[in-house]
Write a protein that holds these residues in place. Structure first.
Motif, PDB file in Angstrom:
ATOM      1  N   PHE A 148      -2.154   9.379 -23.068  1.00 31.69           N
ATOM      2  CA  PHE A 148      -1.435   8.336 -22.246  1.00 31.69           C
ATOM      3  C   PHE A 148      -2.162   7.735 -21.141  1.00 31.69           C
ATOM      4  O   PHE A 148      -2.890   8.508 -20.433  1.00 31.69           O
ATOM      5  N   LEU A 149      -1.922   6.391 -21.183  1.00 28.38           N
ATOM      6  CA  LEU A 149      -2.671   5.552 -20.107  1.00 28.38           C
ATOM      7  C   LEU A 149      -1.670   5.685 -18.932  1.00 28.38           C
ATOM      8  O   LEU A 149      -0.552   4.818 -19.122  1.00 28.38           O
ATOM      9  N   SER A 150      -1.797   6.351 -17.839  1.00 28.85           N
ATOM     10  CA  SER A 150      -0.968   6.102 -16.907  1.00 28.85           C
ATOM     11  C   SER A 150      -1.718   5.280 -15.701  1.00 28.85           C
ATOM     12  O   SER A 150      -2.836   5.190 -15.862  1.00 28.85           O
ATOM     13  N   LYS A 517      19.648  -2.076 -16.343  1.00 29.63           N
ATOM     14  CA  LYS A 517      18.473  -3.060 -15.797  1.00 29.63           C
ATOM     15  C   LYS A 517      17.824  -3.634 -16.816  1.00 29.63           C
ATOM     16  O   LYS A 517      17.596  -4.727 -16.714  1.00 29.63           O
TER      17      LYS A 517
ATOM     18  N   GLU B 184       5.385   6.279 -15.477  1.00 28.54           N
ATOM     19  CA  GLU B 184       4.138   6.429 -14.884  1.00 28.54           C
ATOM     20  C   GLU B 184       2.956   5.657 -15.884  1.00 28.54           C
ATOM     21  O   GLU B 184       1.604   5.588 -15.326  1.00 28.54           O
ATOM     22  N   SER B 185       3.389   4.928 -16.752  1.00 29.31           N
ATOM     23  CA  SER B 185       2.531   4.337 -17.659  1.00 29.31           C
ATOM     24  C   SER B 185       1.995   2.985 -17.089  1.00 29.31           C
ATOM     25  O   SER B 185       2.506   2.612 -15.972  1.00 29.31           O
ATOM     26  N   LEU B 193      10.311  -0.397 -13.697  1.00 30.81           N
ATOM     27  CA  LEU B 193       9.746  -0.988 -12.435  1.00 30.81           C
ATOM     28  C   LEU B 193      10.739  -0.953 -11.325  1.00 30.81           C
ATOM     29  O   LEU B 193      12.076  -1.270 -11.793  1.00 30.81           O
ATOM     30  N   LEU B 194      10.448  -0.767 -10.186  1.00 25.65           N
ATOM     31  CA  LEU B 194      11.616  -0.642  -9.276  1.00 25.65           C
ATOM     32  C   LEU B 194      11.552  -2.083  -8.747  1.00 25.65           C
ATOM     33  O   LEU B 194      10.954  -2.923  -8.638  1.00 25.65           O
ATOM     34  N   LYS B 211      11.318  11.073  -4.964  1.00 25.93           N
ATOM     35  CA  LYS B 211      11.671  11.437  -6.425  1.00 25.93           C
ATOM     36  C   LYS B 211      10.117  11.351  -7.168  1.00 25.93           C
ATOM     37  O   LYS B 211       9.746  12.091  -8.033  1.00 25.93           O
ATOM     38  N   ASN B 213       6.113  10.489  -6.984  1.00 30.54           N
ATOM     39  CA  ASN B 213       5.330  10.252  -5.776  1.00 30.54           C
ATOM     40  C   ASN B 213       4.169   9.072  -5.850  1.00 30.54           C
ATOM     41  O   ASN B 213       3.286   9.194  -5.364  1.00 30.54           O
ATOM     42  N   PHE B 214       4.695   8.010  -6.694  1.00 29.10           N
ATOM     43  CA  PHE B 214       3.926   6.945  -6.980  1.00 29.10           C
ATOM     44  C   PHE B 214       4.710   5.708  -7.247  1.00 29.10           C
ATOM     45  O   PHE B 214       6.107   6.027  -7.410  1.00 29.10           O
ATOM     46  N   LEU B 215       4.299   4.332  -6.995  1.00 29.79           N
ATOM     47  CA  LEU B 215       5.065   3.551  -7.272  1.00 29.79           C
ATOM     48  C   LEU B 215       4.923   3.006  -8.564  1.00 29.79           C
ATOM     49  O   LEU B 215       3.810   2.646  -9.195  1.00 29.79           O
ATOM     50  N   PRO B 216       5.706   2.662  -9.523  1.00 30.43           N
ATOM     51  CA  PRO B 216       5.469   2.389 -10.943  1.00 30.43           C
ATOM     52  C   PRO B 216       5.077   0.845 -10.823  1.00 30.43           C
ATOM     53  O   PRO B 216       5.640   0.336  -9.924  1.00 30.43           O
ATOM     54  N   GLN B 217       3.973   0.532 -11.696  1.00 33.64           N
ATOM     55  CA  GLN B 217       3.447  -0.710 -11.547  1.00 33.64           C
ATOM     56  C   GLN B 217       2.962  -1.327 -12.762  1.00 33.64           C
ATOM     57  O   GLN B 217       2.774  -0.182 -13.929  1.00 33.64           O
ATOM     58  N   TYR B 228      -6.743   5.068  -9.046  1.00 37.92           N
ATOM     59  CA  TYR B 228      -5.635   5.930  -8.297  1.00 37.92           C
ATOM     60  C   TYR B 228      -6.083   6.422  -7.105  1.00 37.92           C
ATOM     61  O   TYR B 228      -7.109   7.534  -7.175  1.00 37.92           O
ATOM     62  N   SER B 229      -5.613   6.052  -5.974  1.00 34.79           N
ATOM     63  CA  SER B 229      -6.305   6.320  -4.635  1.00 34.79           C
ATOM     64  C   SER B 229      -5.810   7.694  -4.522  1.00 34.79           C
ATOM     65  O   SER B 229      -6.700   8.476  -3.682  1.00 34.79           O
ATOM     66  N   PHE B 231      -5.777  10.672  -6.346  1.00 39.31           N
ATOM     67  CA  PHE B 231      -6.160  11.382  -7.510  1.00 39.31           C
ATOM     68  C   PHE B 231      -6.690  12.907  -6.842  1.00 39.31           C
ATOM     69  O   PHE B 231      -6.043  13.952  -7.225  1.00 39.31           O
ATOM     70  N   GLU B 234      -4.134  14.658  -5.136  1.00 36.83           N
ATOM     71  CA  GLU B 234      -3.015  15.405  -6.119  1.00 36.83           C
ATOM     72  C   GLU B 234      -3.548  16.620  -6.487  1.00 36.83           C
ATOM     73  O   GLU B 234      -3.191  17.901  -6.773  1.00 36.83           O
TER      74      GLU B 234
END
Lengths: 538, 618
Positions: A148-150, A517, B184-185, B193-194, B211, B213-217, B228-229, B231, B234
């Motif tokens: 999985f590429l996250s 959405k 998270e992809s 996406l938010l 909820k 801990n990252f922003l989906p992008q 990922y800054s 990493f 975590e």
């Protein structure tokens, strides 16, 4: 602290916090008394003390500039081993495999650290070595299952002797080292993890009849590139690099026999029906097929794609892979090789295309692995807007939101061909279908949510109306009965029930939100398409 | 030019600035400064005229002007250019080796070797002996041989089952890291996406509360994905979790919520019970505080805050009579004896006994006769209250007797036989509960001490027991033996009302903290069951005379009817099932139902509410 980390001692949450804490409810951490006593008997404590004394002596000697003493002390530097702790913490091999997740992740992280500062160079080199060995094992046993590429890094999941091992590797960039991280804690963990991973690697290699430390199979090497197979310096660095190139298979202690390929004898287990047997057999077959996903395909990696993960994944599924010779050692064939079937490219367009091979974006490899079949290549040509990359770790339960791409994928896995998706009208139809499905689902969810029958359409004919009335009455009565019964629940059970119901409702709400959405997004995309069409017509 | 030597030495010459002399000669005589009478103009003229001015310098030691010779000028020039002072010095002479690097066969000197080069060195001997001594004493140990065992070997070669200790069974393995979801992809489906608002909300949340801990992008291609800054962060947090986080085995709740709902008999099988609202008795203009029904079940009396008491016919909802009483009616109670037609009404400080003159003429005539047949005793006894016979005018309205208390009366209740009745006075003294006898017009105070604020009292329907409910307890007194038999803990904060099962073994207590406690008197002094059906304070509870039903009315405007079956078999626990929630009363002033009451014969329930109505559910 160090001892706690190495021995795996952790605090416990007491059953009666107030009783243990002498009546106060202030947050405190509690260790079991037994654990602390257990730590006292650890022989490594003495080793730690020796080391402390050694450091003190060394400092003194430096201070007096007695160089001969310094040399002597350095010669007698006390060292300790963690073997017995590993054995103690993991009495069986399976236990060790179960806890391998963090160990592998940590090793991969440390192996990407720069060689300056932060931690010892030896640690980094050891981590790199162990990580590469582990990767080689996964390739040799073909046990990778999911990738999985996250945005955080690349997740891999391999099934090692029946245990799923998941690890994450960061993307190959320099880290910006945060200041609020205590590297000593991490280093202590790594110390233990490297020991653990080393032993696990040894055992794993042994289980596959491979040599440990791994050696590259020279014969195969020579066969593949007879021109280059000359004297090959076994000095450690280039050896490790070669190994990390992941391109060559490993030497075996015993020559690989073909026993594995013979049909497995079937031992029907008692109490298992034929259906179960069939299902298991089918599963086994699917697994075998999955393992040989890229068998016979020859890949070439362009220099802009991340080499290591791709080579690893492709080799795990039986494909052959090569790259530009100047990029890294271990390249087995050239770009111009006519037998290449797929070339992985990550740039908007390719200047000179060779006929007879697909030019694909790297996501195709990962998506194919997750889908357990070679996906149609049309969506992954260079410069094309890629379909979303879905997480293979999500297993949807009933009532969860499933993105439409996943539905499509599931259908494909079942063997239904959704048809040529390049045709525009069909596509739109499909979209509509999706939408209608979604609407249906939405409606259903709403019904569930409200638990009432308000959504039932009102009919015109009198007779039927009465019938419905009856139904409604019955339903009402039932719901009232339920309400009354809920009233009679005990306090604790009621609390539990309410919590469960709340969780369910929240889940449904979230799923609905996502679906809404998606719908909005789809409509906007459609409108834009229409507009562009009109513009083209005009 | 004579040689003048100054003997001051190497000192700053400014020290002699203010003196006429400049130092001392060899003989110790002062050297005087040359007489200077040159001013600026002279200096200038000299500069202009003297051709040797540029090569004239002043000797600081003597103060005399010296003209440099040509050689001296040349020297100065050469030094300025960085050359050697001597004109004839050649810096680039060819180098001549004085000693050759080649070893010659003959020694340079012919000196024989020293003796010390033939005998062992003493210093070395000393050193060696020191080392030997240290080795003997064990201070210096021989270097340990490097252990050449391989670093890794088959650790689990022989797994013995004995090594699995209790520790391993006790061990709580750390939970694995959460596996990533679609969001998270690097290229998630667009719905994950938010949106802008969600992003803003995410940023404003505390990092611990988020909820995700990252922003989906979304990135267009793999090439564009940055590092990922967080990493390392975590990983570090995971490490901390592993060794610092307290672990606890948590039972995963894996129950079907439907299973939690208890299996109860269907209400349909427990009929009859009131299900629908049948009649509404309108007429009161303020909240109706109390209700009572005649033993025959034909008449209903209600007391209200509008200072009236109304008598209704149950079946027709017709108001037969309205009795203004000049005060807020706190409680009404119909005499349970079917041969007597008498109603007790609490109005402020007095209890009124009223003959409503409804129904059978013989009946109410007999009641009047009964009251009039009273003969005052010879000797006047001291009574806590005053019995007053109603005036004629009052008698025409139905009023018969007035019992005047010292304080406001809260509640009145009849004994089953219809002769005695008890009243509760809002007081803090021992005079809170009084028992009156109608036929003898005599009252007594049964208690010597006050045991708290009495909420309500009740007579046992069969036996000579008397129940007194204070705020938290219900005390049961035996009237014959005049003693306390039982004290029931209600587990409630404030008891509001109480009712007794016609069998006499079960009591229900309603409380202001919205609980209803069911007591089994034979079982224990604690409630058999606490029912929390209502959402707000309970105002009143009631039992049915014949059917196994009880009802509770609450401030949330509902009346809940429950099936409360009591078995004769002592081993079988009573069965309590809620069967119906009756709604109808409108909430006014945050008050809903104030009183509930069952019909004596039918499975009907009356309720009076703060909206000024009385409702009948059948």
């Amino acid at each position: 602290r160090r001892l706690c980390i190495l021995k795996g001692i952790y605090p416990h949450e007491p059953k009666h916090k107030k009783k243990v804490n002498k009546g106060s409810t202030a947050p405190r951490t509690f260790y079991l008394l037994k654990d602390i006593k257990f730590l006292l008997h650890e022989p490594i404590v003495n080793k730690f003390r020796e080391y402390k004394v050694f450091v003190r002596k060394l400092r003194k000697a430096y201070g007096k500039s007695e160089w001969s003493t310094v040399d002597r002390l350095k010669d007698n530097k006390p060292s300790y081993k963690l073997d017995h702790i590993v054995k103690e913490r993991y009495p069986t091999f399976v236990d060790a495999l179960r806890d391998l997740d963090d160990a592998v992740s940590m090793c991969f992280l440390f192996s990407t650290f720069p060689r300056t500062g932060k931690c010892h160079v030896q640690t980094i080199q050891l981590c790199r070595r162990l990580a590469v060995e582990f990767l080689n094992y996964v390739i040799a046993s073909r046990s990778l299952r999911k990738v999985f590429l996250s945005i955080k890094g690349i997740y891999y999941q391999a099934e090692v002797l029946g245990q799923p091992v998941t690890w994450i590797t960061p993307y190959a960039f320099a880290h910006d080292h945060p200041t609020d991280v205590d590297y000593r804690v991490m280093a202590t963990f790594t110390e233990f993890y490297t020991t653990l991973l080393g032993f696990v690697n040894f055992r794993l290699y042994q289980s596959l009849n491979l040599l440990y430390p791994p050696k590259i199979d020279v014969q195969v090497d020579v066969e593949v590139k007879p021109a280059e197979g000359k004297d090959y310096a076994m000095d450690s660095e280039s050896y490790l690099e070669k190994l990390s190139a992941l391109s060559a298979s490993l030497a075996r202690v015993v020559a690989p026999t073909h026993e594995d390929e013979a049909e497995m004898d079937e031992f029907p287990v008692e109490g298992e029906t034929a259906e179960q047997m069939d299902a298991r057999k089918k599963e086994q077959e699917a697994l075998e097929k999955h393992k040989k996903l890229f068998e016979g395909l020859r890949f070439f990696l362009n220099r802009e794609v991340p080499r290591e993960p791709l080579a690893f994944v492709i080799r795990c599924f039986g494909g052959q892979v090569s790259w530009d010779k100047s990029l890294c050692i271990g390249a087995t064939y050239d770009v111009s090789d006519p037998s290449i079937t797929h070339q992985i490219v990550d740039r908007p367009c390719v200047e000179k295309q060779v006929v007879g091979r697909y030019y694909l974006q790297p996501q195709w490899v990962f998506d194919s692995v997750n889908a357990k079949l070679c996906l149609p290549v049309a969506d992954y040509f260079p410069g094309v807007l890629l379909p979303p990359h879905l997480s293979p770790f999500v297993t949807e339960q009933e009532g969860d939101y499933i993105p439409p791409e996943k539905l499509k994928l599931l259908a494909m896995q079942r063997g239904e061909n959704p048809g040529d998706t390049r045709l525009r009208d069909e596509e739109s139809e499909e979209e509509e279908e999706d939408e209608s499905e979604e609407e249906m689902k939405l409606k259903k969810m709403e019904e569930q949510k409200t638990q009432s029958n308000k959504a039932l359409p009102v009919k015109v004919t009198a007779g039927k109306l009465r019938l419905e009335d009856k139904q409604r009455l019955e339903q009402e009565q039932q719901s009232e009965e339920k309400r009354l019964a809920i009233m009679m629940m005990k306090k604790r059970e009621k609390y539990l029930y309410k919590k469960i119901m709340f969780g369910k409702k929240r889940k449904i709400r979230e799923a609905n939100k996502l679906a809404a959405k998606r719908k909005a997004h789809d409509t906007t995309v459609k409108e834009e398409k229409k507009k562009s069409k009109k513009a083209r017509r005009a | 030019l004579q040689d003048i030597r100054n003997t001051v030495g190497n000192i700053p010459m400014e020290w002699y600035q203010d003196f006429p002399h400049i130092g001392y000669n060899l003989d110790g005589k002062k050297i005087y400064k040359p007489i200077r009478n040159k001013d600026e103009l002279d200096m200038f003229l000299e500069k202009m005229e003297n051709p040797d001015y540029w090569r004239t310098v002043q000797d600081k030691m003597t103060g005399a002007d010296i003209k440099l010779t040509d050689e001296q000028v040349d020297l100065v020039h050469r030094l300025q250019r960085g050359q050697f002072g001597d004109v004839h010095f050649d810096p680039y002479e060819p180098a001549v080796d004085f000693f050759t690097h080649e070893v010659m066969i003959h020694p340079v000197t012919n000196r024989p070797a020293d003796k010390r080069s033939f005998i062992p060195s003493l210093i070395e001997k000393e050193k060696v002996s020191k080392l030997v001594h240290a080795i003997k004493m064990g201070w210096i140990k021989p270097r340990k041989p490097k252990d050449d065992t391989p670093t890794y070997y088959d650790l689990w070669a022989h797994e013995d089952p004995n090594s699995i200790l209790g520790r391993h069974k006790m061990h709580i393995p750390a939970p694995k890291m959460k596996l990533p979801g679609h969001e998270e992809s690097y290229n998630p489906p667009p719905e994950y996406l938010l949106s802008e608002e969600e992003k803003l909300a995410w940023e404003q949340q505390e990092p611990a509360e988020r909820k995700l801990n990252f922003l989906p992008q979304q990135y267009r291609c793999l090439r564009a994905v940055p590092a990922y800054s967080r990493f390392i962060h975590e990983r570090f947090e995971r490490c901390l979790d592993l060794y610092l986080c307290p672990r606890q085995r948590k039972m995963r709740v894996n129950v079907d919520p439907e299973d939690l709902i208890p299996k109860l008999p269907k209400p349909r099988d427990l009929q009859p019970f009131p299900t629908t609202q049948a009649l509404v008795y309108r007429g009161h203009t303020s909240l109706v505080r109390c209700l009572s029904v005649s033993p025959s079940g034909q008449w209903l009396v209600s007391g209200s805050d509008d200072c009236t008491v109304r008598f209704w016919e149950v079946c027709t909802a017709r108001c037969m009579k309205t009795l203004p009483v000049g005060g807020v009616v706190k409680s009404v109670a119909w005499n349970p004896n079917p041969t007597i037609c008498l109603v007790a009404i609490c109005v402020e400080q007095s209890v009124l006994l009223v003959n409503p003159c409804l129904g059978d003429k013989l009946l109410y005539g007999a009641t009047d006769q009964l009251l009039e047949s009273y003969v005052p005793p010879e000797e006047e006894r001291v009574q806590p209250v005053q019995w007053v016979t109603a005036t004629l005018e009052e008698q025409s309205k139905g009023l018969r007797l007035l019992i005047q208390h010292s304080k406001a009366v809260k509640q009145v209740t009849w004994h089953g036989k219809g002769d005695y009745f008890a009243s509760v006075v809002a007081d803090n003294s021992n005079m809170q509960v009084l028992i009156h006898q109608t036929s003898k017009r005599w009252s007594q105070n049964p208690f010597r001490k006050s045991k708290g604020l009495v909420q309500c009292v009740l007579f046992h329907p069969i036996r000579p027991y008397f129940f007194v409910a204070t705020q938290r307890y219900v005390r049961v007194y035996n009237l014959l033996k005049q003693e306390l038999t039982k004290k029931l803990m209600t587990n409630c904060k404030w008891v509001s009302s109480m009712a007794i099962h016609p069998g006499g073994d079960n009591i229900i207590c309603g409380s202001y903290d919205s609980k209803l406690a069911w007591f089994d008197l034979d079982l224990s002094t604690r409630p058999y069951q606490l029912l929390r059906h209502h959402k707000k304070a309970l105002r009143s509870v009631a039992f049915h005379k014949h059917y196994p039903l009880f009802a509770s009315g609450s401030d949330d405007g509902t009346v809940i009817v429950c099936h409360g079956m009591v078995y004769n078999d002592l081993l079988q626990n009573p069965l309590l099932v809620p069967v119906k929630v009756l709604k109808g009363h409108v909430m006014t002033l945050d008050l809903g139902v104030l009183d509930v009451l069952f019909h004596p014969t039918q499975p009907w329930v009356f309720s009076s509410g703060a909206d000024g109505t009385v409702r009948l559910y059948t």
